[in-house]
Design a protein around this motif. Structure first.
Motif, PDB file in Angstrom:
ATOM      1  N   ILE A 111      19.389 -20.728  10.289  1.00 20.13           N
ATOM      2  CA  ILE A 111      20.343 -21.701   9.756  1.00 20.13           C
ATOM      3  C   ILE A 111      20.265 -21.766   8.227  1.00 20.13           C
ATOM      4  O   ILE A 111      19.300 -21.285   7.620  1.00 20.13           O
ATOM      5  CB  ILE A 111      20.095 -23.117  10.322  1.00 20.13           C
ATOM      6  N   THR A 112      21.272 -22.368   7.657  1.00 19.04           N
ATOM      7  CA  THR A 112      21.243 -22.780   6.254  1.00 19.04           C
ATOM      8  C   THR A 112      21.421 -24.291   6.246  1.00 19.04           C
ATOM      9  O   THR A 112      22.456 -24.795   6.699  1.00 19.04           O
ATOM     10  CB  THR A 112      22.382 -22.133   5.445  1.00 19.04           C
ATOM     11  N   SER A 113      20.425 -25.027   5.806  1.00 17.25           N
ATOM     12  CA  SER A 113      20.563 -26.484   5.731  1.00 17.25           C
ATOM     13  C   SER A 113      21.515 -26.822   4.581  1.00 17.25           C
ATOM     14  O   SER A 113      21.496 -26.179   3.533  1.00 17.25           O
ATOM     15  CB  SER A 113      19.202 -27.149   5.537  1.00 17.25           C
ATOM     16  N   VAL A 114      22.357 -27.825   4.803  1.00 19.21           N
ATOM     17  CA  VAL A 114      23.370 -28.179   3.803  1.00 19.21           C
ATOM     18  C   VAL A 114      23.151 -29.597   3.265  1.00 19.21           C
ATOM     19  O   VAL A 114      22.950 -29.796   2.079  1.00 19.21           O
ATOM     20  CB  VAL A 114      24.795 -28.039   4.376  1.00 19.21           C
ATOM     21  N   ILE A 115      23.169 -30.600   4.150  1.00 23.08           N
ATOM     22  CA  ILE A 115      22.985 -31.979   3.693  1.00 23.08           C
ATOM     23  C   ILE A 115      22.650 -32.896   4.866  1.00 23.08           C
ATOM     24  O   ILE A 115      23.116 -32.684   5.982  1.00 23.08           O
ATOM     25  CB  ILE A 115      24.248 -32.505   2.969  1.00 23.08           C
ATOM     26  N   GLN A 116      21.834 -33.889   4.588  1.00 21.84           N
ATOM     27  CA  GLN A 116      21.581 -34.959   5.545  1.00 21.84           C
ATOM     28  C   GLN A 116      22.626 -36.044   5.320  1.00 21.84           C
ATOM     29  O   GLN A 116      22.758 -36.570   4.217  1.00 21.84           O
ATOM     30  CB  GLN A 116      20.170 -35.532   5.353  1.00 21.84           C
TER      31      GLN A 116
END
Length: 319
Positions: A111-116
């Motif tokens: 995955i690529t984390s983007v934003i919480q």
């Protein structure tokens, strides 16, 4: 003929290069929601999709793909092309699933984390007849009556189940788990006194506390919440280090271009600071989060490691 073929090939190459250089986004964007319409993840995802639509001037479409505790939709999202046109909305249960289900993807490295998007507590609530007023008193009662306290959850292997198991493990107590098929019946039976306790989302628990049908014992985050300012945290009232956060966020497939990650992160961080966004999220019992992609990635990994230990030690299995 050869010259004509060469010219056509050159024109196609020029066209492809022009397409590749088109500014993002050049077409609608998809948010895969791994749960059915109407739930918290779907609601928060649609709020975020609307904000991103306004910011990037392209339609962001939410596509519900429920199944396997959210793992089916997450798999679809992670296996999409990393072109910036498919993202996945995930909840805290995403970090539970690797320990419960056999996944077809790596939940950290694929995955690529983007934003919480959001953050919020679970609220420990009881039937009013239970004398405990805080976590310390609850632990004392449970120690005096091993396995005599029944706690309800929304299902075996759910995040609320594991949050309760973590509490019992850290406190050194034994309680009896009564799993239900969803939060609604778990809350109803606790209000009726068929079960004595449950760990519930603020959206599910706070209204019943306000009307006196349930009693709040504690919140699972390190800070108290505005909706219940007089209710102590578990950490401050007897169980140091206990910290369970309900969260939602956005991820993309592995290899998502960094400029796109930064653009989406930046636009949604701006949106999360807006007053109307705070009000919309408050309706679901959570608060805006925001932050960097790296911070969200670290949270995902931390929770995966935490729940893996709980599942192993408690012997939790999927239904």
């Amino acid at each position: 003929m050869k010259r004509t073929t060469a010219v056509l090939a050159a024109l196609m190459a020029v066209g492809s290069a022009a397409w590749a250089q088109q500014p993002w986004p050049a077409k609608p964007i998809r948010f895969v929601a791994p749960f059915a319409p109407g739930g918290g993840t779907d609601f928060i995802g649609r709020v975020a999709a609307q904000k991103l639509t306004e910011a990037v001037k392209q339609q962001v479409i939410v596509e519900n793909r429920p199944g396997a505790g959210g793992s089916l939709g997450a798999e679809i999202g992670t296996k999409a092309p990393p072109d910036g046109y498919t993202f996945t909305i995930i909840a805290g249960s995403y970090a539970v699933n690797p320990s419960i289900y056999k996944l077809a993807f790596d939940p950290v490295n694929d995955i690529t984390s983007v934003i919480q998007f959001s953050q919020g507590p679970l609220v420990i609530v009881s039937h009013p007849s239970l004398p405990a007023k805080n976590a310390k008193e609850l632990i004392a009662i449970a120690k005096a009556k091993p396995n005599q306290l029944n706690y309800a959850t929304s299902g075996q292997g759910s995040i609320v189940h594991l949050a309760t198991e973590l509490f019992t493990m850290m406190a050194g107590i034994k309680m009896t788990h009564i799993p239900y098929k969803g939060t609604g019946p778990a809350v109803t039976d606790t209000m009726a006194g068929h079960t004595q306790l449950l760990w519930g989302s603020a959206a599910a628990a706070v209204p019943q506390v306000k009307n006196g049908k349930l009693k709040a014992i504690g919140v699972t985050t390190m800070k108290r919440i505005p909706a219940l300012p007089d209710v102590p945290t578990v950490n401050e009232s007897g169980l140091k280090g206990y910290d369970v956060i309900l969260w939602h966020g956005l991820i993309g497939p592995k290899g998502l271009p960094q400029p796109i990650v930064e653009r989406v992160n930046g636009e949604l961080n701006k949106a999360l600071k807006a007053k109307d966004m705070e009000e919309k999220l408050a309706a679901d019992g959570v608060a805006p989060a925001g932050g960097t992609p790296q911070q969200f990635g670290a949270l995902i990994k931390r929770d995966i490691d935490t729940w893996a230990k709980v599942v192993k030690q408690a012997g939790v299995k999927a239904e």
